[in-house]
Design an enzyme around this catalytic site. Structure first.
Site, PDB file in Angstrom:
ATOM      1  N   GLU A  28     -80.810 -10.071  -0.340  1.00 21.11           N
ATOM      2  CA  GLU A  28     -81.708  -9.169  -0.391  1.00 21.11           C
ATOM      3  C   GLU A  28     -82.925  -9.960  -1.229  1.00 21.11           C
ATOM      4  O   GLU A  28     -83.624  -9.440  -1.918  1.00 21.11           O
ATOM      5  CB  GLU A  28     -81.574  -8.193  -0.999  1.00 21.11           C
ATOM      6  CG  GLU A  28     -80.400  -7.061  -0.280  1.00 21.11           C
ATOM      7  CD  GLU A  28     -80.023  -5.908  -1.190  1.00 21.11           C
ATOM      8  OE1 GLU A  28     -80.384  -5.588  -2.179  1.00 21.11           O
ATOM      9  OE2 GLU A  28     -79.055  -5.228  -0.531  1.00 21.11           O
ATOM     10  N   GLU A  88     -73.621  -4.485   7.395  1.00 19.12           N
ATOM     11  CA  GLU A  88     -73.325  -3.392   6.615  1.00 19.12           C
ATOM     12  C   GLU A  88     -73.637  -2.018   7.295  1.00 19.12           C
ATOM     13  O   GLU A  88     -74.193  -1.175   6.620  1.00 19.12           O
ATOM     14  CB  GLU A  88     -73.994  -3.642   5.457  1.00 19.12           C
ATOM     15  CG  GLU A  88     -73.690  -4.949   4.484  1.00 19.12           C
ATOM     16  CD  GLU A  88     -74.749  -4.920   3.090  1.00 19.12           C
ATOM     17  OE1 GLU A  88     -74.954  -3.796   2.609  1.00 19.12           O
ATOM     18  OE2 GLU A  88     -74.526  -6.246   2.767  1.00 19.12           O
TER      19      GLU A  88
END
Length: 568
Positions: A341, A445
């Site tokens: 991220e 994910e």
């Protein structure tokens, strides 16, 4: 290839022949007269725009003076800036709209430009973005699906920070696809990219072809990697293990390898839980991704790391983390999410400088040169409204790593995929732009928000999974559905007793649909048995009279028919 059906034209083959029929215009099936999806995408800024996709679609031949499309000043409430706009009539809510345009600006060197859509009922704040520049044309690709029909909609463009820029639009295109047309385009891609034609020849030892030989074919493993996250609840849980192995060929550990889990206190490193999970992985020949080496979000960085006071201490800690993790598990994990991220957070770059991320990739590559190293982030395919993680931001960050010397150590695109209401045309457009980089793309994910009821979760999940599986550049999909004592992060496939929830029914249905299964038949007058199979590993058995033999073979991606021989 001869323009005739294969010899074993079974019900299993009809969907493929249907696609061949309406896409290659052969006589296999009723011709398809709908639009073919155009996956063209561009990431470079060009001196001149390319021609519009679909020849403009429903915007074909429209000019600024047309009654249906106006170049006019549209006030954008609360911002004080204006934009050119397209006026769109009679849009349907049962249609997927693919939009593209070339954008150039003046008044700034570059700007993130967002395309938005307003209807009588709702404003769709983002249907596509592009980082536009002064002096050259940049390609915006996106799309939308309406919640309800609209008699009059306005599609307009904004500088996301509210500057008064001159935004020029060229080669705009809007192409509608009905749900049926969209599904047919998906099936065509699945049949051409995920499957391959096979011809098995059966003969005796003298080379005589044997008509009527009994053939059985079974797929023993799948080339496409499809799996789920796992939590430590898998350890010693035989029913859960059996459930998982029956379905999935790839896994990722949800939390057990994150730094806060393996070294909650400085110097006290403990890989016991991860090792126990790896025993299950190895015993069942499951592929596993490594998640993650670092997480740029300080909330998930160990407290002791956040409290290190000097740059030297932090640098020593991160290097020890990489070397400890990577040396211990060298060769175990096919991937590593290196700096998780990094589009949204920058804890390590703030503390260690702008080259910190590059340094992480370099050390990780040196420690395990066979692992593919990934960027991994959210809101890249889920939405374009997040200004931190637009597709151009992702591409720019990746290219910066490559220019700085990380090309050999960074080779994977990780897209988390935490969806609320999926915008499937936008998702495909983003994948198209990322595919221009030629790198493996993983949906890492996937889940649907628990703010959505379970039946609707399942509908949205199927939309996302079909889109991912049908895109040729996506090489793996992982669901974020690790089953813990208190359920799952957002979406579970089963209850705690491993009884399917609606999302689990969808996964089981698609897993069944995306495998060849077991085929039986006989050789034709040429001694041949033909079929289309999903890519992967196979066993084939042949019997003729009292003689029998078998063989194994692999189906990898390719356009040509694979030919195999069995001699009895």
């Amino acid at each position: 290839m001869e323009d005739r059906p294969l010899s074993c034209c079974s019900a299993f083959l009809k969907p493929f022949f249907l696609c061949i029929g309406f896409f290659s215009k052969t006589h296999f099936a009723v011709p398809y007269d709908g639009p073919l999806y155009d996956s063209s995408a561009y990431t470079e800024c060009k001196s001149q725009p390319e021609e519009p996709l679909y020849n403009g679609g429903i915007l074909k031949d429209f000019t600024p003076s047309s009654k249906n499309i106006e170049s006019r000043l549209l006030g954008s409430p609360g911002t004080g800036f204006y934009s050119q706009a397209f006026l769109l009539h009679n849009l349907s809510n049962s249609t997927k709209y693919c939009f593209s345009a070339w954008i150039k600006i003046s008044g700034a060197d570059s700007s993130l430009i967002r395309a938005s859509l307003s209807t009588e009922q709702k404003r769709y704040n983002c249907i596509g973005t592009v980082v536009a520049k002064s002096g050259c044309w940049s390609f915006l690709k996106g799309g939308f699906v309406l919640d309800s029909p609209s008699e009059l909609s306005t599609l307009f463009f904004q500088d996301t920070v509210g500057r008064e820029l001159d935004i020029s639009i060229a080669s705009a295109s809007l192409q509608p696809f009905t749900d049926e047309q969209w599904r047919m385009n998906q099936d065509y891609k699945i049949n051409t990219e995920r499957k391959r034609a096979v011809n098995i020849h059966v003969s005796d030892v003298l080379g005589n072809r044997l008509q009527g030989a009994a053939i059985k074919v079974e797929q023993t493993s799948k080339d496409f990697l499809f799996g789920s996250a796992l939590a430590n609840t898998i350890i010693g849980n035989l029913p859960y293990q059996n459930w998982f192995v029956k379905r999935f060929n790839v896994a990722v550990f949800e939390n057990e390898l994150k730094w806060y889990a393996t070294e909650p206190q400085q110097g006290k490193i403990n890989y016991t839980v991860a090792d126990q999970m790896l025993e299950f992985i190895r015993a069942n020949q499951i592929v596993v991704r490594g998640h993650n080496i670092f997480w740029e979000d300080p909330r998930y960085t160990p407290v002791w790391v956040r409290n290190l006071t000097s740059e030297e201490e932090l640098r020593s800690a991160v290097e020890s983390r990489i070397q400890s993790l990577m040396n211990k598990y060298r060769g175990e994990f096919i991937h590593w999410d290196v700096s998780n991220e990094m589009l949204h957070f920058d804890f390590y770059q703030q503390r260690l400088g702008l080259n910190a991320t590059l340094h992480f990739f370099e050390i990780a590559h040196q420690s395990d040169p066979l692992a593919t190293l990934f960027m991994n982030d959210f809101n890249v395919v889920e939405t374009c409204a997040d200004g931190n993680s637009t597709v151009d931001d992702y591409i720019s960050s990746l290219r910066e790593l490559q220019r700085a010397g990380g090309a050999s150590s960074m080779a994977g695109i990780g897209l988390e995929g935490h969806f609320t209401v999926p915008n499937i045309p936008l998702m495909r457009a983003v994948l198209d732009k990322l595919a221009t980089l030629g790198l493996p793309i993983w949906l890492t994910e996937i889940d649907i928000s628990n703010t959505i009821d379970k039946q609707t979760q399942a509908i949205y999940l199927e939309d996302v999974l079909r889109e991912g599986f049908s895109h040729p550049s996506v090489t793996g999909i992982i669901l974020w559905t690790a089953l813990g004592p208190n359920g799952c992060y957002q979406m579970c496939l089963t209850d705690n007793d491993l009884r399917n929830l609606p999302a689990g029914d969808v996964v089981d249905k698609l897993l069944q649909e995306w495998q060849t299964g077991e085929l039986e038949g006989q050789t034709d007058e040429h001694g041949s048995y033909s079929f289309y199979g999903f890519l992967g590993e196979y066993k084939a058995y042949a019997r003729y009279g009292d003689k029998a033999a078998n063989t194994t073979f692999s189906l990898s991606r390719g356009d040509e028919t694979r030919h195999f021989s069995i001699q009895l």
